[in-house]
Scaffold this motif. Structure first.
Motif, PDB file in Angstrom:
ATOM      1  N   SER A 280       1.601   6.440  -6.925  1.00 21.37           N
ATOM      2  CA  SER A 280       0.518   7.383  -7.251  1.00 21.37           C
ATOM      3  C   SER A 280       0.930   8.821  -6.983  1.00 21.37           C
ATOM      4  N   GLY A 281       1.572   9.050  -5.857  1.00 22.44           N
ATOM      5  CA  GLY A 281       2.039  10.398  -5.529  1.00 22.44           C
ATOM      6  C   GLY A 281       3.028  10.906  -6.556  1.00 22.44           C
ATOM      7  N   THR A 282       3.938  10.038  -6.980  1.00 23.09           N
ATOM      8  CA  THR A 282       4.917  10.409  -8.009  1.00 23.09           C
ATOM      9  C   THR A 282       4.205  10.762  -9.303  1.00 23.09           C
TER      10      THR A 282
ATOM     11  N   LEU B  41       0.834  -1.212   0.000  1.00 22.82           N
ATOM     12  CA  LEU B  41       0.000   0.000   0.000  1.00 22.82           C
ATOM     13  C   LEU B  41       0.865   1.257   0.000  1.00 22.82           C
ATOM     14  N   LEU B  42       1.954   1.216   0.745  1.00 14.95           N
ATOM     15  CA  LEU B  42       2.900   2.338   0.770  1.00 14.95           C
ATOM     16  C   LEU B  42       3.495   2.543  -0.617  1.00 14.95           C
ATOM     17  N   TYR B  43       3.885   1.466  -1.265  1.00 13.76           N
ATOM     18  CA  TYR B  43       4.494   1.570  -2.590  1.00 13.76           C
ATOM     19  C   TYR B  43       3.496   2.064  -3.638  1.00 13.76           C
ATOM     20  N   ILE B  44       2.252   1.623  -3.533  1.00 14.45           N
ATOM     21  CA  ILE B  44       1.211   2.125  -4.430  1.00 14.45           C
ATOM     22  C   ILE B  44       0.986   3.620  -4.172  1.00 14.45           C
ATOM     23  N   GLY B  45       1.029   4.015  -2.915  1.00 12.61           N
ATOM     24  CA  GLY B  45       0.898   5.432  -2.563  1.00 12.61           C
ATOM     25  C   GLY B  45       2.047   6.260  -3.129  1.00 12.61           C
ATOM     26  N   ILE B  46       3.274   5.733  -3.023  1.00  9.53           N
ATOM     27  CA  ILE B  46       4.440   6.430  -3.566  1.00  9.53           C
ATOM     28  C   ILE B  46       4.341   6.523  -5.087  1.00  9.53           C
TER      29      ILE B  46
ATOM     30  N   ILE C 253       6.966   7.547 -12.417  1.00  8.16           N
ATOM     31  CA  ILE C 253       7.421   8.354 -13.555  1.00  8.16           C
ATOM     32  C   ILE C 253       7.040   7.658 -14.861  1.00  8.16           C
ATOM     33  N   MET C 254       7.243   6.348 -14.898  1.00  6.56           N
ATOM     34  CA  MET C 254       6.912   5.584 -16.099  1.00  6.56           C
ATOM     35  C   MET C 254       5.406   5.635 -16.393  1.00  6.56           C
ATOM     36  N   ALA C 255       4.584   5.502 -15.367  1.00  6.03           N
ATOM     37  CA  ALA C 255       3.129   5.553 -15.558  1.00  6.03           C
ATOM     38  C   ALA C 255       2.709   6.909 -16.106  1.00  6.03           C
TER      39      ALA C 255
END
Length: 160
Positions: free
Chosen positions: A11-13, A4-9, A84-86
Motif C-alpha cells: 500500500s505504501g508503495t 500485515l507488514l507486506y500489505i502495508g509495504i 508498483i504493479m497495482a
C-alpha cells in the motif's frame, strides 16, 4: 502477522508511486524523454503511441522486484513489486480507460472524482508542448479541479 507488514509495504508503495509518477511525468516525460511522450500531447494516427513505451519502463522494476523477491524469499521486495504493479493497473484504468477512453469499457461518468480527474487531465493536455504544463500526477486531484467540477455540478442542478 507478517502479511500485515507486506500489505502495508504494498500500500505504501502504491501511494509513493503517485509522487514518483508526478516527478517522472514533469521532469522525464516533459524533459529529456519528451520525444517518447510528445505523441501523447500531439496525437498521431493509429492506436499505439511512442508514449506507450513508459508502460514497459515502469513494468521493469515491478517485474524485477517480484522476480527477485520470489526467488530469494525477500517478501518485502516482492511487496514493493506488487505495489508498483497495482499502481500500474490503476494508472491504466484511470488514464487509458476512463480519461482517454482508448478502450471503450466504460462510458463517461457523473462521479465527482472521475469528472475532477478528467478535468485536471484536460488542463494538462491543453499544453501541446513540453513547457508550461500543469497537473502531472494521476490519482491525486488538486483542490482547484475539485472546486471547478463542484461549481459546474451545482450550476447544472440549479438549472433543473
Amino acid at each position: 502477522m507478517h502479511w500485515l507488514l507486506y500489505i502495508g509495504i504494498l500500500s505504501g508503495t502504491f501511494f509513493v508511486m503517485e509522487a514518483i509518477t508526478w516527478l517522472t511525468h514533469k521532469f522525464v516525460m516533459h524533459g529529456f524523454l519528451w520525444s517518447l511522450h510528445q505523441d501523447h500531447h500531439q496525437p498521431q494516427p493509429g492506436f499505439f503511441e511512442k508514449n506507450d513505451a513508459f508502460f514497459i519502463i515502469f513494468a521493469i522494476p515491478s517485474f524485477l522486484c517480484i522476480l527477485f523477491g520470489s526467488l530469494d524469499k525477500i517478501y518485502w521486495l516482492q511487496a514493493i513489486g506488487f505495489g508498483i504493479m497495482a499502481y500500474g493497473v490503476a494508472y491504466f484504468l484511470i488514464h487509458d480507460v476512463i480519461i482517454h477512453q482508448r478502450f471503450k469499457w466504460f462510458s463517461r461518468s457523473n462521479n465527482t472524482y472521475i469528472r475532477a480527474i478528467r478535468w485536471a487531465h484536460k488542463m494538462h493536455h491543453r499544453h501541446l508542448d513540453k513547457q508550461d504544463g500543469e497537473s502531472f500526477g494521476m490519482l491525486y486531484v488538486h483542490k482547484k479541479y475539485w472546486a471547478k467540477v463542484r461549481r459546474d455540478k451545482k450550476l447544472l442542478e440549479n438549472k433543473r
